[in-house]
Write a protein that holds these residues in place. Structure first.
Motif, PDB file in Angstrom:
ATOM      1  N   TYR A  44       0.721  -1.203   0.030  1.00  0.00           N
ATOM      2  CA  TYR A  44       0.063  -0.036  -0.036  1.00  0.00           C
ATOM      3  C   TYR A  44       0.779   1.239   0.149  1.00  0.00           C
ATOM      4  O   TYR A  44       0.848   2.112  -0.884  1.00  0.00           O
ATOM      5  CB  TYR A  44      -0.704   0.169   1.150  1.00  0.00           C
ATOM      6  CG  TYR A  44      -1.670   1.348   1.464  1.00  0.00           C
ATOM      7  CD1 TYR A  44      -2.996   1.505   0.902  1.00  0.00           C
ATOM      8  CD2 TYR A  44      -1.148   2.200   2.192  1.00  0.00           C
ATOM      9  CE1 TYR A  44      -3.824   2.640   0.963  1.00  0.00           C
ATOM     10  CE2 TYR A  44      -2.102   3.481   2.435  1.00  0.00           C
ATOM     11  CZ  TYR A  44      -3.418   3.715   1.821  1.00  0.00           C
ATOM     12  OH  TYR A  44      -3.888   4.690   2.080  1.00  0.00           O
ATOM     13  N   ASP A  45       1.887   1.355   0.871  1.00  0.00           N
ATOM     14  CA  ASP A  45       2.781   2.594   1.023  1.00  0.00           C
ATOM     15  C   ASP A  45       3.566   2.659  -0.317  1.00  0.00           C
ATOM     16  O   ASP A  45       3.481   3.991  -0.643  1.00  0.00           O
ATOM     17  CB  ASP A  45       3.822   2.320   2.201  1.00  0.00           C
ATOM     18  CG  ASP A  45       3.052   2.487   3.694  1.00  0.00           C
ATOM     19  OD1 ASP A  45       2.011   3.057   3.752  1.00  0.00           O
ATOM     20  OD2 ASP A  45       3.649   1.941   4.556  1.00  0.00           O
ATOM     21  N   LEU A  46       4.191   1.653  -0.872  1.00  0.00           N
ATOM     22  CA  LEU A  46       4.859   1.917  -2.048  1.00  0.00           C
ATOM     23  C   LEU A  46       3.813   2.579  -3.198  1.00  0.00           C
ATOM     24  O   LEU A  46       3.989   3.344  -4.055  1.00  0.00           O
ATOM     25  CB  LEU A  46       5.245   0.446  -2.649  1.00  0.00           C
ATOM     26  CG  LEU A  46       6.548  -0.133  -1.891  1.00  0.00           C
ATOM     27  CD1 LEU A  46       6.686  -1.592  -2.406  1.00  0.00           C
ATOM     28  CD2 LEU A  46       7.680   0.996  -2.346  1.00  0.00           C
ATOM     29  N   VAL A  47       2.594   1.950  -3.354  1.00  0.00           N
ATOM     30  CA  VAL A  47       1.580   2.500  -4.335  1.00  0.00           C
ATOM     31  C   VAL A  47       1.361   3.884  -3.936  1.00  0.00           C
ATOM     32  O   VAL A  47       1.409   4.852  -4.848  1.00  0.00           O
ATOM     33  CB  VAL A  47       0.407   1.515  -4.412  1.00  0.00           C
ATOM     34  CG1 VAL A  47      -0.683   2.344  -5.278  1.00  0.00           C
ATOM     35  CG2 VAL A  47       0.731   0.158  -5.017  1.00  0.00           C
ATOM     36  N   VAL A  48       1.004   4.144  -2.831  1.00  0.00           N
ATOM     37  CA  VAL A  48       0.805   5.434  -2.287  1.00  0.00           C
ATOM     38  C   VAL A  48       1.633   6.653  -2.412  1.00  0.00           C
ATOM     39  O   VAL A  48       1.603   7.813  -2.863  1.00  0.00           O
ATOM     40  CB  VAL A  48       0.095   5.803  -0.841  1.00  0.00           C
ATOM     41  CG1 VAL A  48      -0.176   7.254  -0.337  1.00  0.00           C
ATOM     42  CG2 VAL A  48      -1.161   4.944  -0.805  1.00  0.00           C
ATOM     43  N   ALA A  49       3.044   6.013  -2.331  1.00  0.00           N
ATOM     44  CA  ALA A  49       4.141   6.941  -2.538  1.00  0.00           C
ATOM     45  C   ALA A  49       4.461   7.303  -3.887  1.00  0.00           C
ATOM     46  O   ALA A  49       4.832   8.461  -4.236  1.00  0.00           O
ATOM     47  CB  ALA A  49       5.316   6.163  -2.114  1.00  0.00           C
ATOM     48  N   ALA A  55      -4.696  14.028   0.250  1.00  0.00           N
ATOM     49  CA  ALA A  55      -5.983  14.093   0.540  1.00  0.00           C
ATOM     50  C   ALA A  55      -6.275  12.545   1.156  1.00  0.00           C
ATOM     51  O   ALA A  55      -7.320  12.409   2.026  1.00  0.00           O
ATOM     52  CB  ALA A  55      -6.762  13.812  -0.979  1.00  0.00           C
ATOM     53  N   LEU A  56      -5.089  11.544   1.278  1.00  0.00           N
ATOM     54  CA  LEU A  56      -5.500  10.328   1.841  1.00  0.00           C
ATOM     55  C   LEU A  56      -4.892  10.632   3.114  1.00  0.00           C
ATOM     56  O   LEU A  56      -5.125   9.495   4.153  1.00  0.00           O
ATOM     57  CB  LEU A  56      -4.516   9.266   1.191  1.00  0.00           C
ATOM     58  CG  LEU A  56      -5.170   8.739  -0.146  1.00  0.00           C
ATOM     59  CD1 LEU A  56      -4.269   7.889  -0.870  1.00  0.00           C
ATOM     60  CD2 LEU A  56      -6.481   7.794   0.002  1.00  0.00           C
ATOM     61  N   GLY A  57      -3.989  11.589   3.589  1.00  0.00           N
ATOM     62  CA  GLY A  57      -3.615  11.966   4.947  1.00  0.00           C
ATOM     63  C   GLY A  57      -2.412  10.911   5.137  1.00  0.00           C
ATOM     64  O   GLY A  57      -1.876  10.581   6.471  1.00  0.00           O
ATOM     65  N   TRP A  58      -2.071  10.570   3.894  1.00  0.00           N
ATOM     66  CA  TRP A  58      -0.485   9.714   4.001  1.00  0.00           C
ATOM     67  C   TRP A  58       0.676  10.727   4.144  1.00  0.00           C
ATOM     68  O   TRP A  58       0.629  11.462   3.229  1.00  0.00           O
ATOM     69  CB  TRP A  58      -0.624   8.835   2.739  1.00  0.00           C
ATOM     70  CG  TRP A  58       0.453   7.824   2.677  1.00  0.00           C
ATOM     71  CD1 TRP A  58       0.490   6.450   3.364  1.00  0.00           C
ATOM     72  CD2 TRP A  58       1.715   8.092   1.965  1.00  0.00           C
ATOM     73  NE1 TRP A  58       1.688   5.966   3.229  1.00  0.00           N
ATOM     74  CE2 TRP A  58       2.339   6.810   2.373  1.00  0.00           C
ATOM     75  CE3 TRP A  58       2.259   9.013   1.346  1.00  0.00           C
ATOM     76  CZ2 TRP A  58       4.024   6.572   1.763  1.00  0.00           C
ATOM     77  CZ3 TRP A  58       3.688   8.829   0.766  1.00  0.00           C
ATOM     78  CH2 TRP A  58       4.256   7.530   1.173  1.00  0.00           C
ATOM     79  N   SER A  59       1.729  10.301   5.064  1.00  0.00           N
ATOM     80  CA  SER A  59       2.860  11.066   4.942  1.00  0.00           C
ATOM     81  C   SER A  59       4.144  10.431   5.215  1.00  0.00           C
ATOM     82  O   SER A  59       5.032  10.725   5.417  1.00  0.00           O
ATOM     83  CB  SER A  59       2.788  12.119   6.215  1.00  0.00           C
ATOM     84  OG  SER A  59       2.632  11.625   7.396  1.00  0.00           O
ATOM     85  N   ARG A  60       3.877   9.105   4.969  1.00  0.00           N
ATOM     86  CA  ARG A  60       5.159   8.009   5.312  1.00  0.00           C
ATOM     87  C   ARG A  60       5.750   7.387   4.319  1.00  0.00           C
ATOM     88  O   ARG A  60       4.816   7.402   3.036  1.00  0.00           O
ATOM     89  CB  ARG A  60       4.777   7.125   6.458  1.00  0.00           C
ATOM     90  CG  ARG A  60       3.837   6.226   6.056  1.00  0.00           C
ATOM     91  CD  ARG A  60       3.430   5.716   7.421  1.00  0.00           C
ATOM     92  NE  ARG A  60       2.238   4.852   6.737  1.00  0.00           N
ATOM     93  CZ  ARG A  60       1.414   3.838   7.508  1.00  0.00           C
ATOM     94  NH1 ARG A  60       1.966   3.676   8.658  1.00  0.00           N
ATOM     95  NH2 ARG A  60       0.483   3.579   6.924  1.00  0.00           N
ATOM     96  N   LEU A  61       7.043   6.875   4.163  1.00  0.00           N
ATOM     97  CA  LEU A  61       7.331   6.428   3.075  1.00  0.00           C
ATOM     98  C   LEU A  61       7.408   4.745   3.535  1.00  0.00           C
ATOM     99  O   LEU A  61       7.220   4.497   4.529  1.00  0.00           O
ATOM    100  CB  LEU A  61       8.840   6.634   2.971  1.00  0.00           C
ATOM    101  CG  LEU A  61       9.137   8.023   2.421  1.00  0.00           C
ATOM    102  CD1 LEU A  61      10.555   8.302   2.162  1.00  0.00           C
ATOM    103  CD2 LEU A  61       8.450   8.381   0.907  1.00  0.00           C
ATOM    104  N   ALA A  62       7.328   3.974   2.512  1.00  0.00           N
ATOM    105  CA  ALA A  62       7.320   2.607   2.702  1.00  0.00           C
ATOM    106  C   ALA A  62       8.661   2.054   3.458  1.00  0.00           C
ATOM    107  O   ALA A  62       9.591   2.769   3.313  1.00  0.00           O
ATOM    108  CB  ALA A  62       6.993   1.859   1.506  1.00  0.00           C
ATOM    109  N   ARG A  63       8.392   1.187   4.340  1.00  0.00           N
ATOM    110  CA  ARG A  63       9.469   0.629   4.927  1.00  0.00           C
ATOM    111  C   ARG A  63      10.505  -0.279   4.019  1.00  0.00           C
ATOM    112  O   ARG A  63      10.148  -0.864   3.022  1.00  0.00           O
ATOM    113  CB  ARG A  63       8.980  -0.367   6.030  1.00  0.00           C
ATOM    114  CG  ARG A  63       8.464   0.473   7.371  1.00  0.00           C
ATOM    115  CD  ARG A  63       8.143  -0.453   8.055  1.00  0.00           C
ATOM    116  NE  ARG A  63       6.737  -0.503   8.082  1.00  0.00           N
ATOM    117  CZ  ARG A  63       5.624  -1.555   8.735  1.00  0.00           C
ATOM    118  NH1 ARG A  63       6.347  -2.634   9.385  1.00  0.00           N
ATOM    119  NH2 ARG A  63       4.569  -1.210   8.677  1.00  0.00           N
TER     120      ARG A  63
END
Length: 131
Positions: free
Chosen positions: A109-114, A123-131
């Protein structure tokens, strides 16, 4: 991990939804933000046939990490019919701990959102990078 828990896990992320572009047997979990409007189709982060035995899920993975995971875990292989450099099939037969599966799904999920445009990530409220 069973199919119900996998579905719950995938749908628990902001903007996640289930789609069936390949037919009713293939659950495609995608992420979409409100910044794209209804015409923006979203991006896939997981693909599974929830009725299959054994249950497997295709997940996006950093290529270098995918090599390491496949070497260490026989239940993780290159994803069938997908770019095997970026996608791995994970067999959910109990060999991997539930927490490890959760981490792999979250990483996908994180890789795709990044890779989404900044407005979509915000808009998703996402602020972190994939581990």
């Amino acid at each position: 991990m069973d199919a119900a828990l996998l579905r719950e896990l995938c749908l628990g992320f902001p903007g996640a939804y289930e789609d069936f572009p390949f037919g009713p047997e293939a659950s495609v979990f995608k992420v979409r933000s409100t910044a794209g409007g209804d015409d923006w189709p979203g991006k896939m982060f997981a693909l599974a046939n929830l009725d299959a035995v054994p249950l497997t899920v295709a997940l996006k993975c950093d290529p270098a990490l995918a090599v390491q995971l496949r070497a260490a875990h026989p239940e993780i292989t290159g994803a069938w019919h997908m770019n095997k450099r970026h996608w791995s099939d994970v067999r959910l037969d109990g060999a991997l701990a539930v927490e490890d599966v959760r981490n792999l799904v979250e990483d996908s999920y994180d890789l795709v959102v990044a890779g989404l445009p900044r407005a979509h990530r915000e808009a998703l409220g996402w602020s972190r990078l994939a581990r």
